[in-house]
Motif scaffolding. Structure first.
Motif, PDB file in Angstrom:
ATOM      1  N   ILE A   1       0.501  -0.950  -0.002  1.00 48.78           N
ATOM      2  CA  ILE A   1       0.378   0.447  -0.035  1.00 48.78           C
ATOM      3  C   ILE A   1       0.913   1.140  -0.015  1.00 48.78           C
ATOM      4  CG2 ILE A   1      -1.800   1.543   1.468  1.00 48.78           C
ATOM      5  CD1 ILE A   1      -2.386  -1.336   2.149  1.00 48.78           C
ATOM      6  N   LEU A   2       1.835   1.524   0.387  1.00 43.07           N
ATOM      7  CA  LEU A   2       2.400   2.354   1.054  1.00 43.07           C
ATOM      8  C   LEU A   2       3.091   2.693  -0.350  1.00 43.07           C
ATOM      9  CD1 LEU A   2       4.832   1.839   4.675  1.00 43.07           C
ATOM     10  CD2 LEU A   2       3.016   3.614   3.829  1.00 43.07           C
ATOM     11  N   ILE A   3       3.835   1.603  -1.290  1.00 41.14           N
ATOM     12  CA  ILE A   3       4.757   2.335  -2.833  1.00 41.14           C
ATOM     13  C   ILE A   3       3.618   1.770  -3.319  1.00 41.14           C
ATOM     14  CG2 ILE A   3       6.337   0.408  -4.538  1.00 41.14           C
ATOM     15  CD1 ILE A   3       7.127  -0.940  -1.935  1.00 41.14           C
ATOM     16  N   VAL A   4       2.440   1.761  -3.898  1.00 38.43           N
ATOM     17  CA  VAL A   4       1.540   1.952  -4.402  1.00 38.43           C
ATOM     18  C   VAL A   4       1.725   3.675  -4.529  1.00 38.43           C
ATOM     19  CG1 VAL A   4      -0.331   1.780  -5.346  1.00 38.43           C
ATOM     20  CG2 VAL A   4       1.140  -0.658  -4.899  1.00 38.43           C
ATOM     21  N   THR A   5       1.052   3.672  -3.126  1.00 38.78           N
ATOM     22  CA  THR A   5      -0.140   5.172  -3.589  1.00 38.78           C
ATOM     23  C   THR A   5       1.276   6.300  -2.605  1.00 38.78           C
ATOM     24  OG1 THR A   5       0.477   4.574  -0.413  1.00 38.78           O
ATOM     25  CG2 THR A   5      -2.074   4.262  -2.174  1.00 38.78           C
ATOM     26  N   ASN A   6       2.499   5.814  -2.529  1.00 38.95           N
ATOM     27  CA  ASN A   6       3.334   7.057  -2.385  1.00 38.95           C
ATOM     28  C   ASN A   6       4.750   7.524  -3.391  1.00 38.95           C
ATOM     29  OD1 ASN A   6       2.411   8.657   0.434  1.00 38.95           O
ATOM     30  ND2 ASN A   6       2.316   5.953   0.635  1.00 38.95           N
TER      31      ASN A   6
ATOM     32  N   ILE B   1      12.580   1.241  16.254  1.00 38.20           N
ATOM     33  CA  ILE B   1      12.020  -0.011  17.027  1.00 38.20           C
ATOM     34  C   ILE B   1      11.321  -1.072  16.095  1.00 38.20           C
ATOM     35  CG2 ILE B   1       9.804  -0.978  18.287  1.00 38.20           C
ATOM     36  CD1 ILE B   1      10.273   2.282  19.770  1.00 38.20           C
ATOM     37  N   TRP B   2      10.601  -0.408  15.032  1.00 38.15           N
ATOM     38  CA  TRP B   2       9.938  -1.173  13.953  1.00 38.15           C
ATOM     39  C   TRP B   2      11.180  -2.392  13.273  1.00 38.15           C
ATOM     40  CZ3 TRP B   2       5.960  -4.016  12.664  1.00 38.15           C
ATOM     41  CH2 TRP B   2       5.963  -5.029  11.348  1.00 38.15           C
ATOM     42  N   ALA B   3      12.756  -1.598  12.695  1.00 36.38           N
ATOM     43  CA  ALA B   3      13.138  -2.457  12.014  1.00 36.38           C
ATOM     44  C   ALA B   3      14.112  -3.517  12.760  1.00 36.38           C
ATOM     45  CB  ALA B   3      14.257  -1.311  11.590  1.00 36.38           C
ATOM     46  N   GLY B   4      14.279  -3.306  14.164  1.00 34.83           N
ATOM     47  CA  GLY B   4      14.894  -4.494  15.074  1.00 34.83           C
ATOM     48  C   GLY B   4      13.717  -5.750  15.631  1.00 34.83           C
ATOM     49  N   LEU B   5      12.521  -4.701  15.190  1.00 33.20           N
ATOM     50  CA  LEU B   5      11.709  -6.257  15.919  1.00 33.20           C
ATOM     51  C   LEU B   5      11.618  -6.766  14.656  1.00 33.20           C
ATOM     52  CD1 LEU B   5       9.182  -6.669  17.864  1.00 33.20           C
ATOM     53  CD2 LEU B   5       7.405  -5.489  16.634  1.00 33.20           C
ATOM     54  N   ILE B   6      11.148  -6.484  12.960  1.00 37.62           N
ATOM     55  CA  ILE B   6      11.197  -6.841  11.785  1.00 37.62           C
ATOM     56  C   ILE B   6      11.697  -6.055  10.847  1.00 37.62           C
ATOM     57  CG2 ILE B   6       8.610  -6.895  12.176  1.00 37.62           C
ATOM     58  CD1 ILE B   6       8.659  -8.634   9.997  1.00 37.62           C
ATOM     59  N   VAL B   7      12.400  -6.347  10.565  1.00 35.83           N
ATOM     60  CA  VAL B   7      12.990  -4.746   9.164  1.00 35.83           C
ATOM     61  C   VAL B   7      12.333  -4.559   8.056  1.00 35.83           C
ATOM     62  CG1 VAL B   7      15.021  -6.660   8.008  1.00 35.83           C
ATOM     63  CG2 VAL B   7      15.411  -4.214   8.746  1.00 35.83           C
ATOM     64  N   LEU B   8      11.308  -5.162   7.190  1.00 33.23           N
ATOM     65  CA  LEU B   8      10.089  -5.362   6.687  1.00 33.23           C
ATOM     66  C   LEU B   8       9.561  -4.165   6.717  1.00 33.23           C
ATOM     67  CD1 LEU B   8       9.290  -6.791   3.760  1.00 33.23           C
ATOM     68  CD2 LEU B   8       7.724  -7.672   5.118  1.00 33.23           C
ATOM     69  N   ASP B   9      10.022  -3.007   5.244  1.00 27.79           N
ATOM     70  CA  ASP B   9       9.064  -1.845   5.002  1.00 27.79           C
ATOM     71  C   ASP B   9      10.066  -0.753   5.759  1.00 27.79           C
ATOM     72  OD1 ASP B   9       6.707  -2.647   3.841  1.00 27.79           O
ATOM     73  OD2 ASP B   9       5.923  -2.884   5.902  1.00 27.79           O
ATOM     74  N   SER B  10      11.053  -0.846   6.845  1.00 26.17           N
ATOM     75  CA  SER B  10      11.857   0.342   7.471  1.00 26.17           C
ATOM     76  C   SER B  10      12.771   0.782   6.598  1.00 26.17           C
ATOM     77  CB  SER B  10      12.933  -0.312   8.599  1.00 26.17           C
ATOM     78  OG  SER B  10      13.773  -1.509   7.794  1.00 26.17           O
ATOM     79  N   ALA B  11      13.210   0.664   5.453  1.00 24.63           N
ATOM     80  CA  ALA B  11      13.891   1.453   4.509  1.00 24.63           C
ATOM     81  C   ALA B  11      12.857   2.586   3.822  1.00 24.63           C
ATOM     82  CB  ALA B  11      14.664  -0.162   3.532  1.00 24.63           C
ATOM     83  N   ILE B  12      11.988   1.744   3.982  1.00 20.85           N
ATOM     84  CA  ILE B  12      10.938   2.629   2.778  1.00 20.85           C
ATOM     85  C   ILE B  12      10.685   3.819   3.490  1.00 20.85           C
ATOM     86  CG2 ILE B  12       8.685   1.704   2.652  1.00 20.85           C
ATOM     87  CD1 ILE B  12       8.332   2.538   0.199  1.00 20.85           C
ATOM     88  N   LEU B  13       9.539   3.029   5.406  1.00 17.24           N
ATOM     89  CA  LEU B  13      10.083   5.193   6.344  1.00 17.24           C
ATOM     90  C   LEU B  13      10.648   5.052   6.361  1.00 17.24           C
ATOM     91  CD1 LEU B  13       7.887   2.167   8.647  1.00 17.24           C
ATOM     92  CD2 LEU B  13       6.517   3.667   7.429  1.00 17.24           C
ATOM     93  N   ILE B  14      12.548   4.943   6.383  1.00 16.87           N
ATOM     94  CA  ILE B  14      13.117   6.274   6.560  1.00 16.87           C
ATOM     95  C   ILE B  14      13.252   6.844   5.370  1.00 16.87           C
ATOM     96  CG2 ILE B  14      15.468   6.524   6.550  1.00 16.87           C
ATOM     97  CD1 ILE B  14      16.031   3.459   7.453  1.00 16.87           C
ATOM     98  N   LEU B  15      12.834   6.917   4.068  1.00 18.36           N
ATOM     99  CA  LEU B  15      13.231   7.123   3.069  1.00 18.36           C
ATOM    100  C   LEU B  15      11.832   8.171   2.679  1.00 18.36           C
ATOM    101  CD1 LEU B  15      13.356   4.731  -0.828  1.00 18.36           C
ATOM    102  CD2 LEU B  15      15.004   6.835   0.777  1.00 18.36           C
ATOM    103  N   PHE B  16      10.843   7.712   3.379  1.00 18.65           N
ATOM    104  CA  PHE B  16       9.290   8.926   3.236  1.00 18.65           C
ATOM    105  C   PHE B  16      10.237  10.049   4.618  1.00 18.65           C
ATOM    106  CE2 PHE B  16       6.161   5.302   2.010  1.00 18.65           C
ATOM    107  CZ  PHE B  16       6.031   4.699   1.423  1.00 18.65           C
ATOM    108  N   GLU B  17      10.017   9.854   5.690  1.00 21.03           N
ATOM    109  CA  GLU B  17      10.576  10.694   6.426  1.00 21.03           C
ATOM    110  C   GLU B  17      11.944  10.964   6.213  1.00 21.03           C
ATOM    111  OE1 GLU B  17      10.177  12.608   9.926  1.00 21.03           O
ATOM    112  OE2 GLU B  17       8.915  10.815   8.854  1.00 21.03           O
ATOM    113  N   LEU B  18      12.381  10.845   5.634  1.00 19.95           N
ATOM    114  CA  LEU B  18      14.232  11.563   4.871  1.00 19.95           C
ATOM    115  C   LEU B  18      13.789  12.787   3.396  1.00 19.95           C
ATOM    116  CD1 LEU B  18      16.850   8.916   4.468  1.00 19.95           C
ATOM    117  CD2 LEU B  18      16.856  10.784   5.877  1.00 19.95           C
TER     118      LEU B  18
ATOM    119  N   PHE C   1      15.151  15.753   1.543  1.00 18.73           N
ATOM    120  CA  PHE C   1      16.138  14.998   0.700  1.00 18.73           C
ATOM    121  C   PHE C   1      15.232  14.647  -0.480  1.00 18.73           C
ATOM    122  CE2 PHE C   1      17.603  14.322   5.064  1.00 18.73           C
ATOM    123  CZ  PHE C   1      19.371  14.767   5.236  1.00 18.73           C
ATOM    124  N   ASP C   2      16.203  14.646  -1.359  1.00 16.58           N
ATOM    125  CA  ASP C   2      15.374  14.192  -3.129  1.00 16.58           C
ATOM    126  C   ASP C   2      15.726  12.791  -2.684  1.00 16.58           C
ATOM    127  OD1 ASP C   2      18.260  13.974  -3.985  1.00 16.58           O
ATOM    128  OD2 ASP C   2      17.378  15.824  -5.066  1.00 16.58           O
TER     129      ASP C   2
END
Length: 251
Positions: free
Chosen positions: A113-118, A146-163, A169-170
């Motif tokens: 959902i995150l990837i498709v919508t954003n 916390i999420w990345a330590g629990l289960i790394v899935l999605d953490s990279a895209i969440l980091i990108l969104f915040e950055l 940043f672009d």
């Protein structure tokens, strides 16, 4: 492992390293494949940190040679993330394997959902870099940790969104920072998981070999606009296939 498993894990590691370097969500490839081939979810979740560490390290090395990393803000952002990863990794011991598979499924659907919508926002974002990192962003990076330590899935895209969306940043500037943050995430959690004996080193090594080359090639072509567009199309297709596979395994 037989030769077919080695080939599968090498290919998955390659794709994962490429995805993590160019965009995000490489774990949507490696995690479900390990589980589908019989690796316990808790072990797969822990082992997955090794190829992420290897792929991100070679990527950051190449990005640094090109002087693409803004270290002053990167190191500042990494502090709350570091402490969040410790908290999240320790919390994994309270989730059993059956529940972890459901967490994986929910995370993969959320990732889709995150990837498709954003994805358009990420691909078309332009640099409006802010002079300071806000307290809100520090809190967000702690929660991502916390999420990345629990289960790394999605953490990279969440980091990108915040950055991109919060820090200004672009994609070209955010990607190297994201890869450095993935080093922190994977290294801290890997040490804790290794201490608890949850790493399948043989599978982790094979995945890491593939991830090394994926991260190397990804960092070399990261600036090509056509690559950014196609990587999201491929990623969406892979996530759909993996969601179907995990659903079939659960039911």
């Amino acid at each position: 492992m037989d030769v077919y498993a080695v080939i599968i894990f090498l290919f998955c590691g390659l794709l994962s390293g490429l995805m993590n370097t160019l965009a995000s969500s490489g774990s949507t490839i490696t995690l479900p494949v390990m589980i589908f081939l019989g690796v316990p979810p808790s072990v797969a979740n822990a082992t997955n940190r090794l190829p992420i560490l290897v792929g991100s390290t070679i990527s950051v090395y190449n990005f640094q040679r090109s002087k693409d990393i803004l270290w002053s803000k990167t190191l500042l952002i990494s502090i709350p993330l570091f402490f969040g990863v410790i908290v999240g990794t320790v919390c994994t011991k309270f989730i059993d394997s059956a529940k972890l598979q459901w967490v994986l499924l929910v995370a993969m659907v959320f990732s889709f959902i995150l990837i498709v919508t954003n994805s358009r926002k990420i691909l078309k974002g332009r640099s409006m870099l802010k002079t300071t990192v806000s307290m809100k962003s520090h809190i967000v990076f702690f929660l991502i940790g916390i999420w990345a330590g629990l289960i790394v899935l999605d953490s990279a895209i969440l980091i990108l969104f915040e950055l991109i969306l919060a820090c200004g940043f672009d994609l070209t500037k955010a990607n190297p920072i994201k890869n450095f943050l993935l080093i922190i995430i994977s290294l801290v959690s890997l040490l804790i998981f290794a201490f608890n004996g949850l790493i399948h080193w043989e599978i982790g090594l094979v995945l890491s070999i593939g991830s090394f080359f994926g991260g190397y090639w990804g960092s070399k072509i990261a600036h090509l606009e056509v690559v950014k567009q196609w990587i999201y199309r491929i990623l969406i297709g892979i996530i759909v296939c993996e969601i179907i596979t995990l659903v079939l395994k659960l039911f």
